[in-house]
Design a protein around this motif. Structure first.
Motif, PDB file in Angstrom:
ATOM      1  N   SER A  98       0.848  -1.194   0.000  1.00 54.93           N
ATOM      2  CA  SER A  98       0.000   0.000   0.000  1.00 54.93           C
ATOM      3  C   SER A  98       0.882   1.242   0.000  1.00 54.93           C
ATOM      4  O   SER A  98       1.998   1.231   0.537  1.00 54.93           O
ATOM      5  CB  SER A  98      -0.913   0.002   1.227  1.00 54.93           C
ATOM      6  OG  SER A  98      -0.145   0.059   2.424  1.00 54.93           O
ATOM      7  N   PRO A 141      -1.449   7.905  -0.301  1.00 53.34           N
ATOM      8  CA  PRO A 141      -2.307   7.588  -1.452  1.00 53.34           C
ATOM      9  C   PRO A 141      -2.636   8.798  -2.314  1.00 53.34           C
ATOM     10  O   PRO A 141      -2.809   8.661  -3.530  1.00 53.34           O
ATOM     11  CB  PRO A 141      -3.571   7.012  -0.800  1.00 53.34           C
ATOM     12  CG  PRO A 141      -3.128   6.540   0.543  1.00 53.34           C
ATOM     13  CD  PRO A 141      -2.046   7.485   0.973  1.00 53.34           C
ATOM     14  N   ARG A 157       2.836  -4.251  -5.090  1.00 56.46           N
ATOM     15  CA  ARG A 157       2.168  -2.962  -5.270  1.00 56.46           C
ATOM     16  C   ARG A 157       1.148  -2.996  -6.412  1.00 56.46           C
ATOM     17  O   ARG A 157       0.429  -2.042  -6.644  1.00 56.46           O
ATOM     18  CB  ARG A 157       3.200  -1.878  -5.557  1.00 56.46           C
ATOM     19  CG  ARG A 157       4.051  -2.171  -6.782  1.00 56.46           C
ATOM     20  CD  ARG A 157       4.996  -1.049  -7.089  1.00 56.46           C
ATOM     21  NE  ARG A 157       5.890  -1.392  -8.206  1.00 56.46           N
ATOM     22  CZ  ARG A 157       6.464  -0.493  -8.991  1.00 56.46           C
ATOM     23  NH1 ARG A 157       6.235   0.791  -8.805  1.00 56.46           N
ATOM     24  NH2 ARG A 157       7.270  -0.886  -9.961  1.00 56.46           N
ATOM     25  N   PRO A 216      -4.011  -9.091  -0.876  1.00 61.89           N
ATOM     26  CA  PRO A 216      -3.900  -7.959   0.062  1.00 61.89           C
ATOM     27  C   PRO A 216      -4.187  -8.427   1.479  1.00 61.89           C
ATOM     28  O   PRO A 216      -5.217  -9.060   1.737  1.00 61.89           O
ATOM     29  CB  PRO A 216      -4.958  -6.972  -0.436  1.00 61.89           C
ATOM     30  CG  PRO A 216      -5.233  -7.367  -1.855  1.00 61.89           C
ATOM     31  CD  PRO A 216      -5.022  -8.843  -1.911  1.00 61.89           C
ATOM     32  N   SER A 257      -5.524  -1.134   4.045  1.00 58.59           N
ATOM     33  CA  SER A 257      -4.909  -0.142   3.162  1.00 58.59           C
ATOM     34  C   SER A 257      -4.501  -0.758   1.831  1.00 58.59           C
ATOM     35  O   SER A 257      -4.594  -0.104   0.785  1.00 58.59           O
ATOM     36  CB  SER A 257      -3.705   0.500   3.852  1.00 58.59           C
ATOM     37  OG  SER A 257      -2.755  -0.485   4.232  1.00 58.59           O
ATOM     38  N   ALA A 258      -4.045  -2.023   1.841  1.00 58.57           N
ATOM     39  CA  ALA A 258      -3.662  -2.687   0.592  1.00 58.57           C
ATOM     40  C   ALA A 258      -4.887  -2.950  -0.278  1.00 58.57           C
ATOM     41  O   ALA A 258      -4.844  -2.807  -1.509  1.00 58.57           O
ATOM     42  CB  ALA A 258      -2.932  -3.989   0.893  1.00 58.57           C
ATOM     43  N   HIS A 265      -5.867   0.219  -1.856  1.00 60.38           N
ATOM     44  CA  HIS A 265      -4.947   0.561  -2.949  1.00 60.38           C
ATOM     45  C   HIS A 265      -5.385  -0.112  -4.253  1.00 60.38           C
ATOM     46  O   HIS A 265      -5.395   0.525  -5.315  1.00 60.38           O
ATOM     47  CB  HIS A 265      -3.529   0.129  -2.567  1.00 60.38           C
ATOM     48  CG  HIS A 265      -2.546   0.197  -3.676  1.00 60.38           C
ATOM     49  ND1 HIS A 265      -2.206   1.377  -4.312  1.00 60.38           N
ATOM     50  CD2 HIS A 265      -1.830  -0.781  -4.300  1.00 60.38           C
ATOM     51  CE1 HIS A 265      -1.315   1.124  -5.262  1.00 60.38           C
ATOM     52  NE2 HIS A 265      -1.084  -0.170  -5.270  1.00 60.38           N
TER      53      HIS A 265
END
Length: 538
Positions: free
Chosen positions: A202, A206, A251, A377, A381-382, A385
């Motif tokens: 993540s 952002p 990512r 993930p 947060s991941a 993303h």
């Protein structure tokens, strides 16, 4: 109520023995007796979420293909195969469409010509999917290629350029003790950074992460990889061959792992990666002209149907017209430029070593998974993303035919009624592809001298030879003289003779177990036989 269903038990048993859990039903017709029989065949899926046994079989075949071509010491010979019945049928269908188009032209039926042009385009795709190479259109009917200056960008370093020799094998190295080595290369290429990342995949910030660039780089990653191989061959002076797999980093950005035949200096590989770029000569699409809530509409009242402005009724600019304008403007910049990042990993690998086996296993490790399944993930947060990346991809044009071009005032190539921005069916827009719409496995033509179908046939023939040496019954083979005796046709879901799916599954399990027992028994007997020329290799 808690007991497992019979279908679930059958699927578990099929997975254990390596039989397909989603068999397809085809009808085999004996042309001599007229007898009809429903036969189950594997679905051929390459993703474990659909069919784990078929996906694992495909992964092992890819690993075999990678191993066969990596450390060759002679150039493979490419022999053009005889056309298959499927290829001949598709070409015949394509010829019938061409005849119908000529008749429509003679009758001045514009609507029919338009429909037939689209059908011909679909038929061309079918010809390529059937394994044929090249174009079916005469040279005079092909679109003229738009040629732009090949002068390198000022911000890109120059590259050495050598005449490309026909050889595909690398150099050999002799040691003082008289031993000779022919090493090869394992290469990893990545895309640049779009913002600082945490270890869970993540972004640290952002709001500052460049999602637009990440989305566009993923869409055009395949073109960048093609340009890299072109530059590499010109820089080293010989026809470099490769077996590569595209996988996502944590990512979400795609990167490339490649087994490269022969050894290439690390410095040169990094130099080529740094100097490789791909310019996207598409119409500008940074700021949309229309809102997704009020896009252009399809107007059928015109002599030639097209998309028009919802307020003024003015036709949108056609795709070819916009590209012609871009070609005429020598000062127009490309819509996007994609380049590799600074991380380039290079390993020298010797054949028949543990390191070579590890690299091969890593190459095909994730081929049974979709891109979003390779790194699950593991944090909120991941997941967020990935959601933001999917949102960035939703209205990003993925190809000349993408419906999202309507938002930028451009009619997509081969525009037709029913296009809705944000609902393009291209692979790049699907969440499980993370923006990459190309093939997961990239194999050069002279890698092993055989395509995947030929490798599959080779392995099948090895099994049949093993069974034949010990005189086992080969139930799954058909003698050459008997192949014309049978015809095959799919059994549609609405067919009244559609067999029960559970029955098909049980039949496949039985066949798989019987064939495996026959092969293992024959293999053990072959191992005990004295070595002869007829004995199959292990």
């Amino acid at each position: 109520m808690v007991a497992p269903l019979a279908r679930e038990l059958a699927e578990a048993a099929a997975t254990e023995v390596g039989a397909c859990i989603r068999p397809l039903a085809v009808r085999r017709i004996d042309t001599q007796t007229g007898a009809r029989m429903a036969v189950p065949i594997p679905c051929g899926a390459t993703r474990a979420t659909k069919c784990p046994p078929c996906a694992e079989r495909a992964r092992r075949l890819r690993m075999w293909q990678a191993q066969e071509g990596w450390h060759l010491d002679t150039d493979p010979e490419i022999v053009t195969a005889e056309p298959t019945a499927e290829q001949l049928a598709v070409i015949g269908y394509r010829a019938d469409l061409e005849s119908a188009r000529a008749a429509a032209l003679a009758e001045n039926d514009t609507a029919a010509v338009t429909d037939l042009d689209r059908a011909i385009g679909d038929a061309d795709d079918m010809v390529r999917a059937a394994g044929a190479r090249g174009s079916t259109r005469p040279p005079g009917e092909r679109k003229p290629r738009r040629v732009r200056s090949t002068r390198r960008r000022q911000d890109a370093p120059n590259l050495p350029r050598l005449p490309v020799a026909a050889r595909t094998v690398g150099r050999t190295f002799d040691t003082p003790d008289g031993r000779r080595y022919r090493p090869s290369t394992f290469l990893t290429l990545t895309l640049p950074s779009y913002g600082r990342m945490y270890s869970d995949g993540s972004p640290v910030d952002p709001d500052r992460y460049d999602y637009r660039r990440a989305a566009r780089d993923a869409i055009h990653f395949g073109d960048l990889v093609d340009r890299f191989w072109q530059n590499l061959r010109r820089a080293v002076g010989w026809n470099v061959q490769y077996f590569a797999a595209v996988e996502p980093q944590r990512r979400g950005a795609p990167h490339l792992h490649a087994a490269v035949r022969g050894t290439i200096p690390r410095k040169l590989l990094r130099q080529v990666a740094a100097a490789t770029y791909h310019q996207v000569w598409w119409p500008p699409h940074d700021e949309p002209t229309y809102s997704p809530d009020r896009p252009p509409i399809w107007d059928e009242t015109r002599e030639i149907s097209c998309y028009v402005d919802p307020d003024t009724g003015r036709p949108l600019r056609a795709w070819d017209d916009v590209l012609d304008e871009l070609a005429a403007d020598k000062t127009a910049p490309p819509a996007h430029v994609v380049q590799f990042g600074s991380q380039v990993d290079v390993q020298g690998v010797l054949g028949d070593t543990e390191q070579a086996g590890q690299c091969l296993r890593y190459l095909v490790k994730y081929l049974t998974k979709s891109l979003d399944e390779c790194h699950e993930p593991d944090s909120t947060s991941a997941i967020a993303h990935v959601d933001r990346l999917a949102d960035a991809l939703r209205y990003e044009p993925c190809s000349p035919t993408c419906a999202n071009w309507l938002l930028y005032g451009v009619a997509p190539e081969h525009a037709k009624a029913g296009l809705v921005p944000g609902l393009c069916k291209g692979k790049a827009h699907k969440r499980d592809n993370l923006g990459y719409g190309g093939r997961r496995c990239l194999v050069s033509r002279k890698w092993s001298g055989r395509n995947l179908t030929e490798h599959r046939t080779e392995r099948r023939e090895h099994v049949l030879r093993t069974l034949g040496v010990v005189g086992a019954a080969v139930e799954q083979s058909t003698p050459d003289g008997e192949r014309e005796r049978y015809t095959w046709e799919p059994i549609r879901p609405t067919d009244p003779d559609q067999p029960d799916r559970l029955e098909l599954l049980l039949r496949l399990i039985s066949e798989r177990k019987r064939w495996r027992e026959q092969y293992e028994r024959a293999r053990d007997q072959v191992a005990e036989l004295p070595a002869t020329d007829d004995r199959p290799a292990a």
